[in-house]
Design an enzyme around this catalytic site. Structure first.
Site, PDB file in Angstrom:
ATOM      1  N   LYS B  82       0.864  -1.194   0.000  1.00  0.00           N
ATOM      2  CA  LYS B  82       0.000   0.000   0.000  1.00  0.00           C
ATOM      3  C   LYS B  82       0.890   1.232   0.000  1.00  0.00           C
ATOM      4  O   LYS B  82       1.933   1.257   0.689  1.00  0.00           O
ATOM      5  CB  LYS B  82      -0.873  -0.054   1.256  1.00  0.00           C
ATOM      6  CG  LYS B  82      -1.875   1.056   1.415  1.00  0.00           C
ATOM      7  CD  LYS B  82      -2.680   0.843   2.696  1.00  0.00           C
ATOM      8  CE  LYS B  82      -3.801   1.839   2.877  1.00  0.00           C
ATOM      9  NZ  LYS B  82      -4.593   1.550   4.101  1.00  0.00           N
ATOM     10  N   SER B 157      -9.441   1.088   3.240  1.00  0.00           N
ATOM     11  CA  SER B 157      -8.700   1.984   2.367  1.00  0.00           C
ATOM     12  C   SER B 157      -7.681   1.273   1.485  1.00  0.00           C
ATOM     13  O   SER B 157      -7.213   1.830   0.495  1.00  0.00           O
ATOM     14  CB  SER B 157      -7.971   3.040   3.203  1.00  0.00           C
ATOM     15  OG  SER B 157      -7.049   2.429   4.096  1.00  0.00           O
ATOM     16  N   SER B 181      -9.428  -1.385   7.282  1.00  0.00           N
ATOM     17  CA  SER B 181      -8.889  -1.163   5.930  1.00  0.00           C
ATOM     18  C   SER B 181      -8.125  -2.339   5.322  1.00  0.00           C
ATOM     19  O   SER B 181      -7.822  -2.310   4.123  1.00  0.00           O
ATOM     20  CB  SER B 181      -8.008   0.082   5.918  1.00  0.00           C
ATOM     21  OG  SER B 181      -8.807   1.220   6.088  1.00  0.00           O
TER      22      SER B 181
END
Lengths: 70, 470
Positions: B82, B157, B181
């Site tokens: 990420k 996310s 997330s």
């Protein structure tokens, strides 16, 4: 300010100024509406009985010393 | 072996082939880069792709393995991070154009541990801006798209991490989980997402959202891969003040396939919340299956579940605003408007409210601890619905219409408050073909039991073998 008086525009402007936001920014109108909704989302805090509970904050001085020394 | 097959092998399967020199890391990386080229126009999983650096590392890995220097199960395995995990020499945007040119000098601890294990970084994955949103929409780098239906969200996310793992673009991806997330996109994209115990995996070198709720965790296609990844990245890190100095077991040793004697609790409050009937049925079937495998299932009560949104909301808003305060003053107008509003709203949470939320967190955790005297695991849905459409602000669940953000985080936030381990794994599909996630949560630092139960369920089903139609 969950459980207290609703956030008035006057209070909002005071807090926005204290937080360093530009009070002349037209964006503040949108923020005012958003903040009212967001604070409503945490209003439930006022109903929680926290008697005898200490805030759950992490502080580990020994570990911080160790990190500094490494 | 067919290149597409290489992309859908698990890290466990791939590592055995690499170790035995039946497949080279160069072949593996080339296959994944081809897969990315074919699917990225639809998915938009990556913010930064690193084809040439990945090929160079793969060639070195091949030479090392040929010379007899095999490093272990992650050697030669393609990984994506990420884009809030700092990577030395590779830009790290946190999903915002404001940081388009931010190139960290140092790797975060997780990236360094992957590198030590011989894993190969394919790129940096798309995400909700600053990790502040559960849908995987990004107006700066483009929205992420669900591999099972590109009109629907990945969840966030860590949306790019979800789509990349689900579509075979990466074997292992990493996300961070502040209110769900890791587990939200895992559930909505049909993969495995593990949020480890707070302090087990270092947060050092990650862009914070909320210091006391952030948990980095693996997003993979099998439970074995979650265990293999945890073996590589877990452990004490002096750079993280919350890092726990604990002995790290071999998590793969927990993958026995047995749940005999495990006590599983189903919090009744989870089923009073808005919950889609198809999801409820899939989760009930999964729990019955665990019972059939030898676990004992009982209904339990977690009354403070209803307070979890207020508790984590106050903490998250205040901490996110504190971390990003200077950014807001400097570049607020350059942020995605919805993210800017969320961040600025945190400036209006008072210190008293924040501390009340932390007191309530203590109460919540006492309740959770009491519950874990009765059971070894808590089970339930990861999500109350399957993936909503991109840019939807509300979702209808049964006869109730609720906000997407609240709905997607309703079952995940409690375990960020408690800091306890929780995994999401596939447990079915809706009639429309969208994945459904089962969430299993355990006691602090008892990842072994969480993985043990998840693995037993996975091995008894074939949901994890399904591939998205892309």
């Amino acid at each position: 300010m969950p459980g207290e008086n609703p956030l008035t525009r006057e209070n909002f402007d005071y807090l926005a100024g204290a937080a360093g936001l530009d009070l002349n920014d037209p964006h503040l109108d949108e923020l005012f509406s958003y903040v009212q909704v967001a604070l409503a989302g945490i209003e439930g805090l006022a109903e929680i009985d926290v008697a005898g509970a200490e805030p759950d904050l992490a502080f580990n001085p020994a570990q911080q010393f160790q990190a500094f020394q490494e | 072996m067919d290149a597409l097959e290489l992309c859908y092998l698990s890290a466990g399967e791939l590592s055995r082939l690499i170790r035995d020199k039946e497949v080279s890391p160069v072949e593996v990386i080339d296959a994944h880069l081809a897969r990315i080229e074919a699917t990225e126009p639809t998915l938009n999983s990556f913010i930064t792709l690193l084809p040439e650096p990945a090929r160079a590392v793969a060639r070195r890995a091949e030479a090392q393995i040929q010379a007899g220097n095999y490093r272990g199960p992650l050697h030669g395995i393609p990984v994506g991070l990420k884009d809030l995990f700092n990577t030395a020499g590779v830009r790290t945007t946190s999903g915002s154009r404001v940081f388009d040119n931010f190139i960290p000098k140092e790797d975060c601890t997780v990236a360094a541990r992957f590198q030590q294990a011989g894993a190969i970084l394919l790129g940096k994955l798309n995400m909700h801006q600053f990790a502040y949103g559960p849908t995987g929409e990004n107006f700066d780098y483009g929205h992420m798209h669900n591999p099972w239906n590109p009109d629907l969200v990945t969840g966030g996310s860590s949306g790019g991490s979800g789509s990349a793992a689900a579509a075979g673009q990466c074997t292992i991806t990493m996300g961070s989980d502040t209110g769900g997330s890791v587990r939200i996109p895992a559930a909505l994209c049909g993969i495995v997402g593990l949020k480890p115990t707070y302090g087990l995996v270092s947060r050092a070198g990650l862009t914070p959202l909320s210091w006391c709720l952030d948990h980095p965790g693996p997003m993979v296609r099998t439970v074995e891969d979650a265990a293999l990844t945890l073996n590589a990245i877990a452990g004490y890190d002096p750079k993280d003040v919350a890092s726990a100095g604990r002995e790290i077991p071999d998590y793969t040793a927990a993958l026995t396939g047995s749940v005999q004697g495990l006590r599983i609790g189903l919090p009744r409050e989870y089923f009073d919340a808005p919950l889609d009937a198809e999801v409820a049925a899939a989760v009930a079937a999964a729990v019955s299956q665990l019972e059939g495998l030898g676990a004992t299932v009982t209904e339990v009560s977690l009354p403070m579940f209803r307070d979890s949104q207020a508790i984590s909301g106050a903490i998250l808003m205040a901490e996110a605003a504190a971390y990003h305060r200077e950014l807001l003053a400097r570049d607020g107008d350059k942020l995605t408007p919805s993210v800017r509003l969320r961040l600025e709203a945190g400036l209006f949470v008072t210190a008293a409210d924040y501390l009340k939320a932390q007191q309530a967190r203590s109460k919540f955790n006492q309740e959770m601890a009491r519950l874990f005297q009765e059971v070894d695991l808590l089970a339930g849905p990861t999500e109350p619905v399957t993936a909503p459409p991109i840019l939807a602000s509300e979702v209808t669940i049964g006869d109730r219409t609720v906000g997407v953000t609240g709905a997607l985080t309703q079952y995940t936030r409690p375990y960020n408050i408690s800091g306890t381990p929780a995994i999401s794994l596939p447990c079915g599909f809706s009639e429309s073909g969208m994945p459904i996630g089962l969430q299993l949560a355990g006691k602090p630092f008892d990842e072994a039991t969480v993985l043990r139960a998840a693995y037993a369920y996975e091995q008894a089903t074939d949901w994890h073998r399904r591939r998205p139609p892309i």
